[in-house]
Design an enzyme around this catalytic site. Sequence first.
Site, PDB file in Angstrom:
ATOM      1  N   HIS A 249     -28.508 -55.990   5.534  1.00 33.74           N
ATOM      2  CA  HIS A 249     -29.977 -55.517   4.888  1.00 33.74           C
ATOM      3  C   HIS A 249     -30.364 -54.127   5.845  1.00 33.74           C
ATOM      4  O   HIS A 249     -29.849 -53.740   6.470  1.00 33.74           O
ATOM      5  CB  HIS A 249     -30.900 -56.663   5.290  1.00 33.74           C
ATOM      6  CG  HIS A 249     -30.861 -57.701   4.166  1.00 33.74           C
ATOM      7  ND1 HIS A 249     -30.831 -57.828   3.115  1.00 33.74           N
ATOM      8  CD2 HIS A 249     -30.514 -59.190   4.488  1.00 33.74           C
ATOM      9  CE1 HIS A 249     -30.735 -58.933   2.249  1.00 33.74           C
ATOM     10  NE2 HIS A 249     -30.498 -59.564   3.526  1.00 33.74           N
ATOM     11  N   CYS A 299     -30.174 -51.460   1.811  1.00 30.15           N
ATOM     12  CA  CYS A 299     -31.362 -50.735   1.023  1.00 30.15           C
ATOM     13  C   CYS A 299     -31.885 -49.426   1.998  1.00 30.15           C
ATOM     14  O   CYS A 299     -31.700 -49.530   2.975  1.00 30.15           O
ATOM     15  CB  CYS A 299     -32.337 -51.782   0.921  1.00 30.15           C
ATOM     16  SG  CYS A 299     -31.781 -52.730  -0.515  1.00 30.15           S
TER      17      CYS A 299
END
Length: 435
Positions: A249, A299
């Site tokens: 992430h 991301c």
Amino acid sequence: MEEVHKKILQRNRTNLVRDLHPSNLYDGLLEKGVFTQDMIDEIKSAGTRRDQARKLVQDLETRGSRAFPLFLVCLEQTDQQSLAELLQCGAPAVQLQPATPNQVDLPVVRPLPLSLPTDVDQQRKDVVPVHPSQRPSLTPSPSPERESMRTRPPGRIRRDSIQSYKMDASPCGHCLIINNVEFEPESELNNRKGSNVDCDKLEGRFKALNFIVEVKTNLKQKQIKHALSALSQKDHSQYDCCVVIMLSHGTEVSHSRFPGAVYGVDGQHVPVQLITNYLNGRHCLSLQGKPKLFFIQACGGGERDTGFEVSPDEVEPSIGGADDQTDAIPMSSSSDSLSTSDELDARATLPTPSDILVSYSTFPGYVSWRDPQAGSWYVEILNSILEENAATDDLATMLMMVNHEVSQNSAKGLYKQMPGSFNFLRKLLHFQTQA
């Protein structure tokens, strides 16, 4: 060079790089005027035989219409007939035309009229005043022989001045993959289904590119830093390159050079800027002047890109699915993206961030999409592009292909993704491929 001849060279580049012996060609190519001595010296400085062969073929495409047939002649004269026949297969018949010298228009010389001394005053009365002509430039105009070697406009880099990194060590270097899949409940981060698919693809791909691949799974923030520190302390002197791949992430953080951060499974993040610092020219001496590559599948922020309308000709079929997930985490307010030693970077002889490339799966600030079964868009296409094009294209060109392919996808029929990179490499980078 004719476009058809360029395509022949590009189509056979793999065989040329593998089998060509450029050192046997230099005298002939120089004698026939295909290359200048400076260009020959530039090719020789490219490194290994394969690197010199690759650069010779690249530079050959920039020469004139006679370069291809003269190259064939040189191949035949140096007992490399098999390559000459390979290039002639399917090519239109080529006949050498004698070079036509540039026509020189000589000025017409007429005798000046003779005047008697008594006519001078009368001539002065008849003179028509004219504006003074512009002072001629002291720079000599180019001669016809040098006309074809006229320099390009300022600011445009000559292709024949670009070199390639040395990439012939075996193994080529270390590749560290950090794959965070299962996150601790306290982190409030979802598990990353499909990340193991990405990891397996990239592990196999970089092994095929002759790297020593090490995979570490589900690391906390401190463990990520420890793994990077251990990598930086290795002796890389016998290797040519180093690769770090982060699958996790991600989020936005404040930064001065490289944006973004990746999360450990404990919910604590490591800025990309800090990740690159471990291997930069100041902190890893055995990697100075060598390419350091970072691939970030995470991301860059929480914003979702819906794209904009274009004509139908610009749109290709999408492979995104309705169940695609993101690796997005809201922007962090942390300011720990700088280490205390970062301010010293500018004192190095070479700029400290030089020879670093960071490839991001998405544009800073936006989410990155991942299919739970097939893996992430970015890794799937990156792996495919490397497999199909590593033998013929340099890394920057292949990343441009990745950008294009990923941009054609749509998640849930609506959302888009745009990869990008921060490229501080000083030369072209060609991976090793199996012959």
